[in-house]
Design an enzyme around this catalytic site. Structure first.
Site, PDB file in Angstrom:
ATOM      1  N   ARG A  60       0.853  -1.203   0.000  1.00  0.00           N
ATOM      2  CA  ARG A  60       0.000   0.000   0.000  1.00  0.00           C
ATOM      3  C   ARG A  60       0.881   1.244   0.000  1.00  0.00           C
ATOM      4  NH1 ARG A  60      -1.510   2.075   4.564  1.00  0.00           N
ATOM      5  NH2 ARG A  60      -2.035   0.099   5.559  1.00  0.00           N
ATOM      6  N   TYR A 112     -16.078  16.280 -16.098  1.00  0.00           N
ATOM      7  CA  TYR A 112     -16.623  14.926 -16.009  1.00  0.00           C
ATOM      8  C   TYR A 112     -17.616  14.900 -14.828  1.00  0.00           C
ATOM      9  CZ  TYR A 112     -16.950  10.079 -14.598  1.00  0.00           C
ATOM     10  OH  TYR A 112     -17.437   8.865 -14.211  1.00  0.00           O
ATOM     11  N   ASP A 182      -7.107  18.669 -14.926  1.00  0.00           N
ATOM     12  CA  ASP A 182      -7.417  17.295 -15.334  1.00  0.00           C
ATOM     13  C   ASP A 182      -7.020  17.201 -16.808  1.00  0.00           C
ATOM     14  OD1 ASP A 182      -8.572  14.932 -16.248  1.00  0.00           O
ATOM     15  OD2 ASP A 182     -10.257  15.052 -14.864  1.00  0.00           O
ATOM     16  N   LYS A 207      -8.112   6.155 -19.519  1.00  0.00           N
ATOM     17  CA  LYS A 207      -8.396   6.665 -20.864  1.00  0.00           C
ATOM     18  C   LYS A 207      -7.155   6.540 -21.757  1.00  0.00           C
ATOM     19  CE  LYS A 207     -12.469   7.810 -19.183  1.00  0.00           C
ATOM     20  NZ  LYS A 207     -12.432   7.519 -17.784  1.00  0.00           N
TER      21      LYS A 207
HETATM   22  C1  LIG Z   1     -11.952  13.888 -17.705  1.00  0.00           C
HETATM   23  C2  LIG Z   1     -12.179  12.773 -16.720  1.00  0.00           C
HETATM   24  N1  LIG Z   1     -11.624  12.851 -15.513  1.00  0.00           N
HETATM   25  C3  LIG Z   1     -11.802  11.868 -14.594  1.00  0.00           C
HETATM   26  C4  LIG Z   1     -12.577  10.758 -14.875  1.00  0.00           C
HETATM   27  C5  LIG Z   1     -12.761   9.687 -13.831  1.00  0.00           C
HETATM   28  O1  LIG Z   1     -11.910   8.626 -14.102  1.00  0.00           O
HETATM   29  P1  LIG Z   1     -12.166   7.088 -13.663  1.00  0.00           P
HETATM   30  O2  LIG Z   1     -13.357   6.613 -14.424  1.00  0.00           O
HETATM   31  O3  LIG Z   1     -10.888   6.411 -14.019  1.00  0.00           O
HETATM   32  O4  LIG Z   1     -12.429   7.105 -12.195  1.00  0.00           O
HETATM   33  C6  LIG Z   1     -13.160  10.635 -16.135  1.00  0.00           C
HETATM   34  C7  LIG Z   1     -13.982   9.450 -16.463  1.00  0.00           C
HETATM   35  O5  LIG Z   1     -14.644   9.389 -17.490  1.00  0.00           O
HETATM   36  C8  LIG Z   1     -12.954  11.677 -17.089  1.00  0.00           C
HETATM   37  O6  LIG Z   1     -13.509  11.623 -18.318  1.00  0.00           O
END
Ligand SMILES: Cc1ncc(COP(=O)(O)O)c(C=O)c1O
Length: 397
Positions: A60, A112, A182, A207
């Site tokens: 961890r 998101y 992000d 992604k």
């Molecule tokens: C721009 C963005 N940030 C964060 C996330 C969250 O990621 P995760 O699904 O890996 O938790 C997503 C998920 O679609 C996303 O599109």
């Protein structure tokens, strides 16, 4: 543990992006010479005496497979360090865990859907306050900044409207607040937020970073040592760590990141141009189109010149009904929640990825009920366009 001297690190930083993506954090295994580093599927590590060990005690707290990915991502994003998490949302939760009761954060109004779900339903219960602002406007951000604003969280390009935020401009007005970007939609192969003035970069590595629809993961890369140490502390304390196997798969995906992002961008440009010319399409949003409202910012922010990414959004004439019919008429293209993988995928944000947002918040953010998001994959662009074409035709039959 791969021991990399400071001199070696400096030398590596001078290497090109694709070279770093393939080699950073990964050298042939010293025991066997295996070129692909082994997966350290272990919970704990033998200690020579109490407190005498080789840098790892418990997985961890640290695991060599995860450390290899963290070193790689840190070098690609040009940070001082990276911490990997079990998902993008776990990475975002770690970033917001830097805040304390009474702090205020500004968030892009287009993000998101999971980010506002976390902030509104969970973090607000701990006395953290949020303002959703149009972060593409410096005036709006200045208006939203308060004395207790500790964090500005932006997603650029934003999911799903592709709206951009000028990272350099915000870094000039953020004051003492941390600017967090992000960077999931672009990946470091297209956009380098730390070079543009961001303090922290987050990723859903699920992604483009991993890129093959096989893992869920997240990462936080920091520009300064104190933030990195705080995030590593949170990673260990909260325990939402990435598994060694997922770290290994993500490292494998990263080896082709630059190549994939160039091809995703090339294919998306062709698809966007096709859709823009289609008589049944009322709107196309893609940063590589000259009609994109922030086309010049897209060019300015795209320091690597590798293209404008694999994601676009469009609206069909006929609104929601036509959009839903289209989405279920595709044959090669998959209707799915994910994005950023080799397969082309479409999503209906209002009922899928952004269903957690209120209709009012969605409309304010431009996420209309008829909007379709396309994650353009790496198939032959002719086949992608053919499938889109037959899907659009079905909307009027
Ligand atoms: C721009 C963005 N940030 C964060 C996330 C969250 O990621 P995760 O699904 O890996 O938790 C997503 C998920 O679609 C996303 O599109």
């Amino acid at each position: 543990m791969t021991l990399v001297t400071q001199k070696e690190k400096t030398k590596k930083k001078e290497l090109g992006f694709a070279t770093r993506a393939i080699h950073s954090g990964q050298s042939p295994d010293p025991t066997t010479g295996a070129v692909s580093p082994p997966i350290y599927q272990t919970t704990t590590y033998a200690q020579q005496a109490v407190g005498v060990h080789k840098g790892y005690t418990y997985s961890r707290t640290g695991n060599p497979s995860v450390s290899a990915l963290e070193e790689n991502l840190s070098e690609l994003e040009k940070g001082v360090g990276c911490a990997c998490f079990s998902s993008g949302m776990a990475a975002i939760t770690a970033v917001f865990s830097l805040l304390s009761q009474g702090d205020h954060a500004i968030i892009s109004e287009v993000v998101y859907g999971g980010t506002p779900r976390l902030c509104n339903n969970i973090l607000s219960r701990f006395g953290i306050n949020f303002t959703y602002a149009d972060t593409s406007s410096e005036t709006e951000v200045k208006k939203a900044i308060r004395e207790n604003t500790k964090l500005i969280f932006v997603e650029t390009p934003a999911n799903p409207t592709l709206k951009l935020t000028d990272i350099r401009a915000l870094s000039g007005i953020k004051g003492s607040a941390k600017l967090v970007v992000d960077n999931t939609f672009s990946s470091p192969a297209l956009q380098l937020p730390i070079e543009l003035g961001a303090d922290i970069v987050v990723h859903s590595t699920t992604k483009f970073i991993e890129g093959h629809n096989t893992t869920i993961g997240g990462a936080v890369i920091s520009k300064n040592k104190k933030d990195h140490e705080d995030i590593k502390f949170i990673q260990n304390a909260t325990g939402s760590i990435l598994s060694p196997f997922n770290a290994w798969l993500t490292l494998r995906g990263l080896k082709t990141l630059e190549l994939r992002m160039k091809k995703h961008s090339e294919n998306a440009q062709l698809v966007a141009e096709y859709l823009e010319d289609h008589p049944k399409v009322s709107k196309v949003l893609y940063p590589g189109l000259s009609s994109f409202p922030q086309a010049s910012l897209a060019k300015r922010q795209n320091l690597t010149k590798n293209g404008f990414g694999g994601i676009l959004a469009f609206e069909l004439k006929g609104g929601v009904k036509a959009g839903l019919r289209f989405a279920s008429s595709l044959s090669l293209i998959t209707l799915a929640e994910n994005l950023g993988a080799v397969e082309t995928m479409v999503t209906h944000p209002a009922t899928m990825t952004h269903a957690a947002m209120s209709k009012e918040a969605r409309e304010k953010a431009g996420i209309t009920d008829g909007l379709i998001r396309v994650s353009v994959g790496l198939e032959d662009p002719k086949d992608i366009i053919e499938d889109l074409d037959q899907g659009i035709k079905k909307t009027s039959s």
